[in-house]
Write a protein that holds these residues in place. Structure first.
Motif, PDB file in Angstrom:
ATOM      1  N   ARG A   1       0.816  -1.219   0.000  1.00  0.00           N
ATOM      2  CA  ARG A   1       0.000   0.000   0.000  1.00  0.00           C
ATOM      3  C   ARG A   1       0.852   1.273   0.000  1.00  0.00           C
ATOM      4  O   ARG A   1       0.665   2.176   0.795  1.00  0.00           O
ATOM      5  CB  ARG A   1      -0.927   0.010   1.218  1.00  0.00           C
ATOM      6  CG  ARG A   1      -2.007  -1.072   1.130  1.00  0.00           C
ATOM      7  CD  ARG A   1      -2.926  -1.025   2.326  1.00  0.00           C
ATOM      8  NE  ARG A   1      -2.234  -1.313   3.567  1.00  0.00           N
ATOM      9  CZ  ARG A   1      -2.070  -2.548   4.054  1.00  0.00           C
ATOM     10  NH1 ARG A   1      -2.559  -3.582   3.423  1.00  0.00           N
ATOM     11  NH2 ARG A   1      -1.433  -2.720   5.189  1.00  0.00           N
ATOM     12  N   GLY A   2       1.870   1.304  -0.899  1.00  0.00           N
ATOM     13  CA  GLY A   2       2.683   2.505  -1.033  1.00  0.00           C
ATOM     14  C   GLY A   2       3.834   2.601  -0.050  1.00  0.00           C
ATOM     15  O   GLY A   2       4.612   3.542  -0.100  1.00  0.00           O
ATOM     16  N   PHE A   3       3.934   1.641   0.882  1.00  0.00           N
ATOM     17  CA  PHE A   3       5.083   1.639   1.794  1.00  0.00           C
ATOM     18  C   PHE A   3       6.032   0.495   1.452  1.00  0.00           C
ATOM     19  O   PHE A   3       5.572  -0.600   1.140  1.00  0.00           O
ATOM     20  CB  PHE A   3       4.625   1.497   3.247  1.00  0.00           C
ATOM     21  CG  PHE A   3       3.886   2.697   3.740  1.00  0.00           C
ATOM     22  CD1 PHE A   3       4.597   3.828   4.163  1.00  0.00           C
ATOM     23  CD2 PHE A   3       2.492   2.724   3.752  1.00  0.00           C
ATOM     24  CE1 PHE A   3       3.918   4.955   4.605  1.00  0.00           C
ATOM     25  CE2 PHE A   3       1.814   3.844   4.188  1.00  0.00           C
ATOM     26  CZ  PHE A   3       2.520   4.970   4.614  1.00  0.00           C
ATOM     27  N   LEU A   4       7.349   0.774   1.534  1.00  0.00           N
ATOM     28  CA  LEU A   4       8.311  -0.294   1.255  1.00  0.00           C
ATOM     29  C   LEU A   4       8.195  -1.361   2.334  1.00  0.00           C
ATOM     30  O   LEU A   4       8.127  -1.048   3.517  1.00  0.00           O
ATOM     31  CB  LEU A   4       9.736   0.270   1.220  1.00  0.00           C
ATOM     32  CG  LEU A   4      10.051   1.142   0.006  1.00  0.00           C
ATOM     33  CD1 LEU A   4      11.463   1.707   0.100  1.00  0.00           C
ATOM     34  CD2 LEU A   4       9.860   0.381  -1.303  1.00  0.00           C
ATOM     35  N   ASP A   5       8.192  -2.612   1.888  1.00  0.00           N
ATOM     36  CA  ASP A   5       8.114  -3.728   2.811  1.00  0.00           C
ATOM     37  C   ASP A   5       9.541  -4.206   3.094  1.00  0.00           C
ATOM     38  O   ASP A   5      10.069  -5.054   2.385  1.00  0.00           O
ATOM     39  CB  ASP A   5       7.266  -4.839   2.165  1.00  0.00           C
ATOM     40  CG  ASP A   5       7.151  -6.058   3.061  1.00  0.00           C
ATOM     41  OD1 ASP A   5       7.857  -6.117   4.101  1.00  0.00           O
ATOM     42  OD2 ASP A   5       6.355  -6.956   2.717  1.00  0.00           O
ATOM     43  N   TYR A   6      10.139  -3.625   4.154  1.00  0.00           N
ATOM     44  CA  TYR A   6      11.554  -3.909   4.405  1.00  0.00           C
ATOM     45  C   TYR A   6      11.814  -5.350   4.789  1.00  0.00           C
ATOM     46  O   TYR A   6      12.912  -5.871   4.591  1.00  0.00           O
ATOM     47  CB  TYR A   6      12.131  -2.937   5.440  1.00  0.00           C
ATOM     48  CG  TYR A   6      12.462  -1.609   4.819  1.00  0.00           C
ATOM     49  CD1 TYR A   6      13.486  -1.518   3.869  1.00  0.00           C
ATOM     50  CD2 TYR A   6      11.760  -0.453   5.147  1.00  0.00           C
ATOM     51  CE1 TYR A   6      13.791  -0.310   3.268  1.00  0.00           C
ATOM     52  CE2 TYR A   6      12.062   0.762   4.549  1.00  0.00           C
ATOM     53  CZ  TYR A   6      13.080   0.824   3.608  1.00  0.00           C
ATOM     54  OH  TYR A   6      13.385   2.005   3.011  1.00  0.00           O
ATOM     55  N   GLU A   7      10.822  -5.999   5.335  1.00  0.00           N
ATOM     56  CA  GLU A   7      11.030  -7.394   5.681  1.00  0.00           C
ATOM     57  C   GLU A   7      11.212  -8.218   4.404  1.00  0.00           C
ATOM     58  O   GLU A   7      12.145  -9.012   4.286  1.00  0.00           O
ATOM     59  CB  GLU A   7       9.851  -7.911   6.494  1.00  0.00           C
ATOM     60  CG  GLU A   7      10.265  -9.077   7.376  1.00  0.00           C
ATOM     61  CD  GLU A   7       9.059  -9.725   8.052  1.00  0.00           C
ATOM     62  OE1 GLU A   7       8.248  -8.976   8.632  1.00  0.00           O
ATOM     63  OE2 GLU A   7       8.948 -10.954   7.972  1.00  0.00           O
ATOM     64  N   ALA A   8      10.314  -7.972   3.443  1.00  0.00           N
ATOM     65  CA  ALA A   8      10.396  -8.709   2.170  1.00  0.00           C
ATOM     66  C   ALA A   8      11.682  -8.352   1.425  1.00  0.00           C
ATOM     67  O   ALA A   8      12.364  -9.228   0.877  1.00  0.00           O
ATOM     68  CB  ALA A   8       9.177  -8.389   1.306  1.00  0.00           C
ATOM     69  N   ILE A   9      12.025  -7.064   1.439  1.00  0.00           N
ATOM     70  CA  ILE A   9      13.245  -6.618   0.740  1.00  0.00           C
ATOM     71  C   ILE A   9      14.474  -7.256   1.393  1.00  0.00           C
ATOM     72  O   ILE A   9      15.382  -7.731   0.720  1.00  0.00           O
ATOM     73  CB  ILE A   9      13.341  -5.075   0.751  1.00  0.00           C
ATOM     74  CG1 ILE A   9      12.204  -4.485  -0.093  1.00  0.00           C
ATOM     75  CG2 ILE A   9      14.694  -4.606   0.229  1.00  0.00           C
ATOM     76  CD1 ILE A   9      12.088  -2.965  -0.048  1.00  0.00           C
ATOM     77  N   GLY A  10      14.471  -7.303   2.730  1.00  0.00           N
ATOM     78  CA  GLY A  10      15.584  -7.905   3.460  1.00  0.00           C
ATOM     79  C   GLY A  10      15.741  -9.377   3.124  1.00  0.00           C
ATOM     80  O   GLY A  10      16.853  -9.852   2.876  1.00  0.00           O
ATOM     81  N   LYS A  11      14.625 -10.099   3.095  1.00  0.00           N
ATOM     82  CA  LYS A  11      14.693 -11.539   2.779  1.00  0.00           C
ATOM     83  C   LYS A  11      15.243 -11.765   1.384  1.00  0.00           C
ATOM     84  O   LYS A  11      16.072 -12.645   1.143  1.00  0.00           O
ATOM     85  CB  LYS A  11      13.280 -12.152   2.873  1.00  0.00           C
ATOM     86  CG  LYS A  11      12.904 -12.542   4.274  1.00  0.00           C
ATOM     87  CD  LYS A  11      11.813 -13.603   4.249  1.00  0.00           C
ATOM     88  CE  LYS A  11      11.380 -13.927   5.665  1.00  0.00           C
ATOM     89  NZ  LYS A  11       9.948 -13.624   5.902  1.00  0.00           N
ATOM     90  N   HIS A  12      14.745 -10.916   0.466  1.00  0.00           N
ATOM     91  CA  HIS A  12      15.185 -10.978  -0.924  1.00  0.00           C
ATOM     92  C   HIS A  12      16.704 -10.773  -1.001  1.00  0.00           C
ATOM     93  O   HIS A  12      17.425 -11.537  -1.647  1.00  0.00           O
ATOM     94  CB  HIS A  12      14.428  -9.880  -1.688  1.00  0.00           C
ATOM     95  CG  HIS A  12      14.844  -9.697  -3.103  1.00  0.00           C
ATOM     96  ND1 HIS A  12      14.499 -10.570  -4.107  1.00  0.00           N
ATOM     97  CD2 HIS A  12      15.563  -8.704  -3.695  1.00  0.00           C
ATOM     98  CE1 HIS A  12      15.003 -10.140  -5.256  1.00  0.00           C
ATOM     99  NE2 HIS A  12      15.654  -9.006  -5.029  1.00  0.00           N
ATOM    100  N   ALA A  13      17.184  -9.738  -0.307  1.00  0.00           N
ATOM    101  CA  ALA A  13      18.620  -9.433  -0.333  1.00  0.00           C
ATOM    102  C   ALA A  13      19.439 -10.575   0.283  1.00  0.00           C
ATOM    103  O   ALA A  13      20.472 -10.964  -0.261  1.00  0.00           O
ATOM    104  CB  ALA A  13      18.893  -8.121   0.396  1.00  0.00           C
ATOM    105  N   GLU A  14      18.960 -11.118   1.402  1.00  0.00           N
ATOM    106  CA  GLU A  14      19.675 -12.230   2.040  1.00  0.00           C
ATOM    107  C   GLU A  14      19.848 -13.394   1.066  1.00  0.00           C
ATOM    108  O   GLU A  14      20.904 -14.013   0.988  1.00  0.00           O
ATOM    109  CB  GLU A  14      18.904 -12.748   3.276  1.00  0.00           C
ATOM    110  CG  GLU A  14      18.852 -11.792   4.449  1.00  0.00           C
ATOM    111  CD  GLU A  14      20.161 -11.706   5.239  1.00  0.00           C
ATOM    112  OE1 GLU A  14      21.156 -12.330   4.831  1.00  0.00           O
ATOM    113  OE2 GLU A  14      20.166 -10.966   6.255  1.00  0.00           O
ATOM    114  N   ARG A  15      18.772 -13.665   0.331  1.00  0.00           N
ATOM    115  CA  ARG A  15      18.814 -14.800  -0.596  1.00  0.00           C
ATOM    116  C   ARG A  15      19.844 -14.544  -1.713  1.00  0.00           C
ATOM    117  O   ARG A  15      20.665 -15.395  -2.032  1.00  0.00           O
ATOM    118  CB  ARG A  15      17.423 -15.034  -1.205  1.00  0.00           C
ATOM    119  CG  ARG A  15      17.379 -16.174  -2.206  1.00  0.00           C
ATOM    120  CD  ARG A  15      15.961 -16.465  -2.690  1.00  0.00           C
ATOM    121  NE  ARG A  15      15.330 -15.343  -3.367  1.00  0.00           N
ATOM    122  CZ  ARG A  15      15.558 -15.025  -4.642  1.00  0.00           C
ATOM    123  NH1 ARG A  15      16.403 -15.721  -5.372  1.00  0.00           N
ATOM    124  NH2 ARG A  15      14.945 -13.989  -5.189  1.00  0.00           N
TER     125      ARG A  15
END
Ligand SMILES: Nc1ncnc2c1ncn2[C@@H]1O[C@H](COP(=O)(O)OP(=O)(O)O)[C@@H](O)[C@H]1O
Ligand SMILES: [Mg+2]
Length: 518
Positions: free
Chosen positions: A374-388
């Motif tokens: 909803r227009g806010f960055l989802d840092y949890e999802a971004i973090g998981k993505h980066a870790e992978r």
């Protein structure tokens, strides 16, 4: 065999810079009449050691002997007096001056009891030296008018003019074309043939095998080994240089070609000066292949990449991705159409250095639903993505929150490749993907590119490194003055032929039929 006499001996040299020991108790011996390669990865301490020998740096510890005498080399003037000359990576020539004026700068021969410079004598001496060592330099030419290869020879002449018997070359082939490299190797042979001794700094194994008599390998400031080249091989040298086993040969199975995925037709694009940088470039790239674009820097490669990614306007012609023309589209639309780029300049275009690794992994995709709630960055999802990605692509970083700036060049490049490959593109453009990286990182990146091709992706490799083009490509297109002037298979060509095509396409027919060049 009789041992030649030792002309330089460096004993236990230690040179520190804040936070790093660039040379850690290094021993080095140069014998008369040999070409001695100093091999190591970027940052190993090669230039530092030779800068110590040339008097540019003072070591904290250690001794230097020249021709058996212990010496203190407190500056380049002292080095020159001792018969040591250095050809630097970046030339130090004054452009509006002639070759000879540059050579005599600082050591002008005097006439009329020292009141005037004796130019005539200088021109004669330069001419004589040039002939003696087969340098083929015109003493009257202006620096502006001569090629980079020729400028390097002026630097060589400069050391000879000052009486150097010991010549240090710091990565001399980095700036040369294949032809010029061949010529330089002949010149180096001439020099040692006439009694000079040479230190050749390089990280290219091929050069060492071709020309050097002995090799000293340094890693992280320490000497790993010193041995005759005759008794070694490239794999052994690579292993000593990197500190683990490296496979120099790429395992590449035969390409399985799919349908054309990128079709570039008669592309005309203006360059920075408003002149045409691309003059009707045409080529086709299929799924499952690596097409290498070979050429001397500045023949339209950068403009081609910018046009393909929507960063530079197209004057005429078409670019089709999977059949759809993307000319005139914005970079984001082109990225979504399936073109990914590993950019030429990883600092300017690849990463935001002051952002953490995590954010760099979503630079072009952060707006997509999986990273955005909803227009806010989802840092949890971004973090998981980066870790992978960090894990899959072996990006060595203390954490995903570390700034990209703190990573080594090789790890920065791995991070970019991870991000671009993960976008699952149709076409992956790799522009100079391994420039400035060491053997270990190069091996990793080459493997990833071949992996993409094996998965049926199309890879467009733009590189100024012929070895890289020859090793990776399934097909090579040579670009010259903004046109593709020929296409060859790596198995059916060689460096010499490619070099000719890259510099003077008229020597080779074929290509896009642009014989009436302007
Ligand atoms: N003038 C300097 N100041 C600080 N650090 C330096 C300087 N010159 C080199 N270094 C560091 O010393 C190490 C060895 O560098 P260098 O001798 O240039 O390596 P190489 O020539 O083998 O690539 C590197 O970590 C480099 O960053
Ligand atoms: Mg160096």
């Amino acid at each position: 065999m009789e041992q030649a006499k030792t002309v330089v001996e460096m004993r236990n040299i230690t040179k520190r810079f804040p936070g790093i020991v660039a040379n850690d108790s290094v021993n080095f011996k140069l014998r008369k009449g040999e070409i001695h390669a100093l091999l190591g990865e970027n940052g190993a301490g090669k230039s530092t050691l030779m800068n110590v020998l040339f008097g540019l740096y003072q070591p904290e510890e250690g001794e230097i002997f020249v021709n058996g005498q212990q010496v203190v080399i407190d500056g380049p003037n002292k080095a020159i007096k001792l018969g040591i000359g250095m050809v630097h990576q970046h030339f130090k020539l004054v452009h509006p001056f002639t070759v000879t004026e540059n050579i005599i700068l600082g050591s002008e021969p005097r006439k009329w009891m020292g009141l005037a410079v004796d130019k005539k004598q200088a021109y004669e001496k330069v001419n004589q030296l040039s002939k003696q060592y087969g340098l083929n330099v015109d003493p009257y030419a202006k620096i502006d008018e001569i090629s980079v290869g020729m400028q390097q020879r002026v630097e060589i002449l400069k050391t000879l003019y000052r009486g150097a018997d010991i010549l240090i070359f710091d990565e001399p082939t980095a700036v040369l074309t294949p032809q010029e490299i061949g010529e330089l190797l002949v010149i180096m042979r001439n020099l040692v043939g006439q009694g000079k001794s040479i230190v050749l700094i390089t990280h290219k194994l091929k050069e060492i095998m071709a020309i050097a008599d002995s090799v000293t390998i340094v890693r992280r400031g320490k000497v790993i080994d010193s041995l005759p080249v005759a008794g070694t091989n490239p794999n052994q040298l690579a292993e000593k240089m990197v500190g683990r086993e490296v496979s120099l040969k790429l395992d590449k199975k035969v390409a399985v070609l799919g349908e054309p995925i990128l079709e570039v037709d008669n592309l005309v694009v203006k360059g920075r000066q408003g002149l045409n940088a691309l003059n009707g470039t045409s080529f086709v790239l299929r799924r499952g292949e690596i097409l290498g674009i070979a050429g001397v820097e500045g023949n339209g490669q950068s403009e081609l990449i910018e046009a393909l990614t929507g960063l530079r306007p197209v004057s005429s012609g078409s670019i089709k991705v999977a059949g759809a023309d993307v000319v005139g589209e914005k970079p984001r639309a082109i990225s979504e159409a399936g073109i990914s780029l590993i950019p030429e300049d990883r600092h300017k275009h690849g990463l935001v250095l002051d952002f953490p690794v995590r954010d760099n992994m979503v630079l072009e995709t952060y707006y997509q639903p999986q990273f955005n709630k909803r227009g806010f960055l989802d840092y949890e999802a971004i973090g998981k993505h980066a870790e992978r990605l960090v894990k899959d692509f072996d990006v060595r970083t203390p954490s995903i929150m570390t700034d990209a700036r703190a990573l080594s060049g090789g790890n920065q490049q791995k991070a970019i490749i991870a991000r671009e490959v993960d976008k699952n593109p149709e076409v992956l453009i790799a522009a100079q993907p391994t420039r400035g990286l060491d053997v270990g990182a190069i091996e990793f990146i080459h493997k990833r590119l071949v992996e993409q091709r094996n998965m049926g992706k199309a890879v467009l490799l733009v590189s100024y490194e012929l070895d890289e083009i020859m090793q990776l490509s399934d097909r090579i297109a040579v670009i010259y003055e903004g046109r593709i002037v020929g296409e060859v298979k790596p198995s059916e060509t060689n460096d010499q032929e490619l070099g000719l095509m890259m510099t003077d396409y008229k020597q080779k027919q074929g290509g896009a039929g642009n014989e009436q060049a302007d």
